[in-house]
Design a protein around this motif. Structure first.
Motif, PDB file in Angstrom:
ATOM      1  N   THR A  75       0.847  -1.187   0.000  1.00 45.84           N
ATOM      2  CA  THR A  75       0.000   0.000   0.000  1.00 45.84           C
ATOM      3  C   THR A  75       0.884   1.240   0.000  1.00 45.84           C
ATOM      4  N   VAL A  76       0.542   2.201  -0.858  1.00 43.85           N
ATOM      5  CA  VAL A  76       1.320   3.438  -0.947  1.00 43.85           C
ATOM      6  C   VAL A  76       0.385   4.623  -0.757  1.00 43.85           C
ATOM      7  N   ALA A  77       0.978   5.776  -0.524  1.00 43.03           N
ATOM      8  CA  ALA A  77       0.204   7.015  -0.396  1.00 43.03           C
ATOM      9  C   ALA A  77      -0.013   7.613  -1.781  1.00 43.03           C
ATOM     10  N   MET A  78      -1.258   7.979  -2.058  1.00 44.77           N
ATOM     11  CA  MET A  78      -1.573   8.599  -3.338  1.00 44.77           C
ATOM     12  C   MET A  78      -2.096  10.014  -3.102  1.00 44.77           C
ATOM     13  N   THR A  79      -1.687  10.925  -3.982  1.00 42.39           N
ATOM     14  CA  THR A  79      -2.167  12.296  -3.918  1.00 42.39           C
ATOM     15  C   THR A  79      -2.538  12.743  -5.326  1.00 42.39           C
ATOM     16  N   THR A  80      -3.121  13.916  -5.443  1.00 41.06           N
ATOM     17  CA  THR A  80      -3.352  14.512  -6.753  1.00 41.06           C
ATOM     18  C   THR A  80      -2.291  15.580  -6.989  1.00 41.06           C
ATOM     19  N   VAL A  81      -2.039  15.860  -8.246  1.00 36.63           N
ATOM     20  CA  VAL A  81      -1.103  16.936  -8.565  1.00 36.63           C
ATOM     21  C   VAL A  81      -1.629  18.256  -8.015  1.00 36.63           C
ATOM     22  N   ASP A  82      -2.934  18.494  -8.145  1.00 36.49           N
ATOM     23  CA  ASP A  82      -3.514  19.746  -7.645  1.00 36.49           C
ATOM     24  C   ASP A  82      -3.288  19.907  -6.146  1.00 36.49           C
ATOM     25  N   ALA A  83      -3.487  18.830  -5.378  1.00 41.10           N
ATOM     26  CA  ALA A  83      -3.288  18.896  -3.922  1.00 41.10           C
ATOM     27  C   ALA A  83      -1.817  19.080  -3.583  1.00 41.10           C
ATOM     28  N   MET A  84      -0.944  18.427  -4.343  1.00 43.62           N
ATOM     29  CA  MET A  84       0.484  18.519  -4.073  1.00 43.62           C
ATOM     30  C   MET A  84       1.004  19.934  -4.318  1.00 43.62           C
ATOM     31  N   ILE A  85       0.475  20.606  -5.324  1.00 47.59           N
ATOM     32  CA  ILE A  85       0.889  21.984  -5.600  1.00 47.59           C
ATOM     33  C   ILE A  85       0.617  22.869  -4.383  1.00 47.59           C
ATOM     34  N   VAL A  86      -0.536  22.661  -3.759  1.00 50.67           N
ATOM     35  CA  VAL A  86      -0.894  23.431  -2.565  1.00 50.67           C
ATOM     36  C   VAL A  86       0.004  23.043  -1.403  1.00 50.67           C
ATOM     37  N   GLU A  87       0.199  21.739  -1.208  1.00 47.86           N
ATOM     38  CA  GLU A  87       1.015  21.250  -0.089  1.00 47.86           C
ATOM     39  C   GLU A  87       2.445  21.755  -0.171  1.00 47.86           C
ATOM     40  N   GLN A  88       3.000  21.820  -1.384  1.00 52.47           N
ATOM     41  CA  GLN A  88       4.394  22.221  -1.562  1.00 52.47           C
ATOM     42  C   GLN A  88       4.562  23.733  -1.752  1.00 52.47           C
ATOM     43  N   HIS A  89       3.444  24.467  -1.686  1.00 57.58           N
ATOM     44  CA  HIS A  89       3.471  25.942  -1.788  1.00 57.58           C
ATOM     45  C   HIS A  89       4.124  26.415  -3.089  1.00 57.58           C
ATOM     46  N   LEU A  90       3.748  25.776  -4.200  1.00 57.79           N
ATOM     47  CA  LEU A  90       4.317  26.149  -5.492  1.00 57.79           C
ATOM     48  C   LEU A  90       3.504  27.279  -6.115  1.00 57.79           C
ATOM     49  N   SER A  91       4.186  28.317  -6.530  1.00 56.91           N
ATOM     50  CA  SER A  91       3.506  29.443  -7.179  1.00 56.91           C
ATOM     51  C   SER A  91       3.453  29.280  -8.694  1.00 56.91           C
ATOM     52  N   ARG A  92       4.164  28.277  -9.214  1.00 58.33           N
ATOM     53  CA  ARG A  92       4.125  27.990 -10.649  1.00 58.33           C
ATOM     54  C   ARG A  92       4.635  26.576 -10.897  1.00 58.33           C
ATOM     55  N   VAL A  93       4.237  26.024 -12.028  1.00 58.45           N
ATOM     56  CA  VAL A  93       4.768  24.754 -12.528  1.00 58.45           C
ATOM     57  C   VAL A  93       5.028  24.950 -14.006  1.00 58.45           C
ATOM     58  N   ASP A  94       6.239  24.641 -14.462  1.00 54.23           N
ATOM     59  CA  ASP A  94       6.631  24.919 -15.839  1.00 54.23           C
ATOM     60  C   ASP A  94       6.663  23.686 -16.730  1.00 54.23           C
ATOM     61  N   PHE A  95       6.923  22.524 -16.128  1.00 51.23           N
ATOM     62  CA  PHE A  95       7.081  21.307 -16.931  1.00 51.23           C
ATOM     63  C   PHE A  95       6.603  20.125 -16.106  1.00 51.23           C
ATOM     64  N   ILE A  96       5.779  19.266 -16.719  1.00 48.25           N
ATOM     65  CA  ILE A  96       5.337  18.027 -16.063  1.00 48.25           C
ATOM     66  C   ILE A  96       5.666  16.855 -16.963  1.00 48.25           C
ATOM     67  N   LYS A  97       6.371  15.886 -16.401  1.00 46.20           N
ATOM     68  CA  LYS A  97       6.614  14.618 -17.084  1.00 46.20           C
ATOM     69  C   LYS A  97       5.850  13.526 -16.330  1.00 46.20           C
ATOM     70  N   MET A  98       5.119  12.690 -17.074  1.00 47.98           N
ATOM     71  CA  MET A  98       4.419  11.544 -16.483  1.00 47.98           C
ATOM     72  C   MET A  98       4.773  10.283 -17.254  1.00 47.98           C
ATOM     73  N   ASP A  99       5.300   9.312 -16.536  1.00 48.65           N
ATOM     74  CA  ASP A  99       5.506   7.971 -17.086  1.00 48.65           C
ATOM     75  C   ASP A  99       5.243   7.011 -15.933  1.00 48.65           C
ATOM     76  N   ILE A 100       3.968   6.648 -15.760  1.00 48.17           N
ATOM     77  CA  ILE A 100       3.566   5.912 -14.551  1.00 48.17           C
ATOM     78  C   ILE A 100       2.773   4.656 -14.892  1.00 48.17           C
ATOM     79  N   GLU A 101       3.187   4.002 -15.981  1.00 50.42           N
ATOM     80  CA  GLU A 101       2.750   2.641 -16.299  1.00 50.42           C
ATOM     81  C   GLU A 101       1.235   2.476 -16.349  1.00 50.42           C
ATOM     82  N   GLY A 102       0.560   3.401 -16.969  1.00 50.26           N
ATOM     83  CA  GLY A 102      -0.880   3.279 -17.144  1.00 50.26           C
ATOM     84  C   GLY A 102      -1.690   4.148 -16.206  1.00 50.26           C
TER      85      GLY A 102
END
Length: 403
Positions: free
Chosen positions: A307-334
């Motif tokens: 069992t692992v912890a799952m989050t959303t990108v939207d929630a993580m942006i808030v948690e990490q106090h990011l004021s911007r995101v410039d590049f997203i790479k996703m390779d997560i096997e489906g």
């Protein structure tokens, strides 16, 4: 047989169909566009696959005529061997059988894509239409052609429709990696403890970069979703430089140990800092089951052993106090479709450049295109493929007015 049925169905469609508002409808069948680029590709690949299979069959039927003594000897041996339930075959026959083999992942995704495209070509056609250049559109054609062929003739599909990079060229890249040291593989000034294929695809082939169109830039805030052992995180950190920042998501804690060790060993002052986050990205927050494999194909799944912890990108942006995101790479096997569902607000707000794998699930390509364009209709889309097989097709996106 399949192509015959499809052709027969097309003839019936032309005779008895009712045409309304640009679609063709038959009782008890899906609704098809009058002209579907995807269906045309499927027909082409089925005909080509049938022709190849027929040629190989004929070659085997006539192979004995070229060596009549060997042919007669084989027949005599088989009469004797039949008593013991054994069959003697020519090496050429066994080679031909081997050439039609398949791997289960490619077979599943290929058969699934054919079924999905036949059932709903109206989902695939917009993906083709949204691509911005001839290279991307040609790659879409190859993507469909080779999967239709693989569903019917296995590995021979790659003979019929060769990948953009040949096996010989890829082998040269493998040789350039050299031998593994006790600490890992040497890549330039770095020593990376990881799988050679993961290193080659991420760092040497640079599969998450479309040069001159969609690539990481100096000062970028990068989300590396599916960081594995740090190959891409380090590559992104080098490209982003000390003004940037990389967030590396890897849910498997054991893999995370190697990821952190690779970062500690190789990170320098000229690179962006890397934050390692022990999360899987999904459509919602909470615990999730995770299937751990011996390589980079670990994935979320109800059959998972941990069992692992799952989050959303939207929630993580808030948690990490990011004021911007410039590049997203996703390779997560489906898991890309669910992860994008959980990133919709981030895409709307920041419109980051994207590099998203689109080959893991049969319907990934149209689904991912639809999600990206729903979040931001201004995105411009491109396809790239840098491996000699069916895997590693990446969809790139950037906002229309971005550089």
């Amino acid at each position: 047989m399949i192509s015959e049925l499809l052709s027969r169905g097309a003839e019936q469609m032309s005779r008895v169909s009712v045409r309304q508002q640009g679609v063709v409808k038959m009782p008890g069948t899906p609704t098809y566009p009058k002209e579907s680029h995807t269906l045309a590709l499927i027909y082409e690949a089925l005909v080509a696959s049938e022709d190849m299979a027929a040629r190989c069959h004929t070659d085997q039927l006539t192979a004995g005529f070229a060596e009549p003594r060997l042919h007669h000897l084989t027949k005599a041996l088989n009469r004797l061997a039949a008593v013991a339930g054994v069959h003697v075959a020519r090496t050429s026959y066994m080679d031909a059988v081997e050439s039609f083999r398949y791997d289960l992942f490619s077979k599943w995704t290929s058969v699934g894509m054919v079924r999905s495209a036949l059932q709903d070509p109206a989902a695939f056609d917009p993906a083709y239409a949204s691509l911005q250049d001839d290279a991307s559109r040609a790659l879409f054609d190859w993507f469909v052609h080779v999967r239709v062929a693989y569903a019917t003739i296995g590995e021979q599909a790659l003979t019929l429709y060769p990948a953009p990079i040949g096996r010989e060229d890829y082998a040269k890249v493998i040789l350039s990696l050299g031998k593994r040291t006790p600490e890992g593989y040497r890549v330039g000034r770095w020593i990376i403890d990881s799988d050679p294929v993961a290193i080659i695809d991420s760092m040497l082939r640079e599969q998450y970069c479309l040069p001159g169109i969609v690539e990481p830039q100096h000062g970028d805030v990068v989300l590396d979703i599916g960081a594995y052992k740090g190959e891409t995180a380090l590559w992104f950190a080098d490209r982003a430089g000390p003004e940037g920042c990389v967030l590396a998501l890897e849910p498997d804690l054991q893999t995370g140990v190697v990821l952190r060790r690779n970062i500690e060993r190789n990170l320098s002052a000229t690179m962006a800092p890397i934050r390692v986050l022990p999360y899987a990205a999904g459509a919602h927050e909470g615990p999730a089951r995770f299937i751990v494999t011996a390589d980079s194909s670990s994935t979320l799944g109800i059959e998972g052993d941990i069992t692992v912890a799952m989050t959303t990108v939207d929630a993580m942006i808030v948690e990490q106090h990011l004021s911007r995101v410039d590049f997203i790479k996703m390779d997560i096997e489906g898991g890309e479709v669910d992860a994008l569902r959980g990133a919709e607000e981030t895409l709307k707000k920041f419109t980051p450049r994207l590099a998203i794998s689109v080959y893991h699930r049969p319907h990934d390509l149209p689904d991912i295109v639809k999600l990206i364009l729903r979040a931001c209709p201004d995105y411009r889309l491109y396809l790239s493929h840098k491996s000699p097989g069916l895997a590693e097709t990446v969809l790139f996106a950037k906002r229309g007015d971005s550089s």
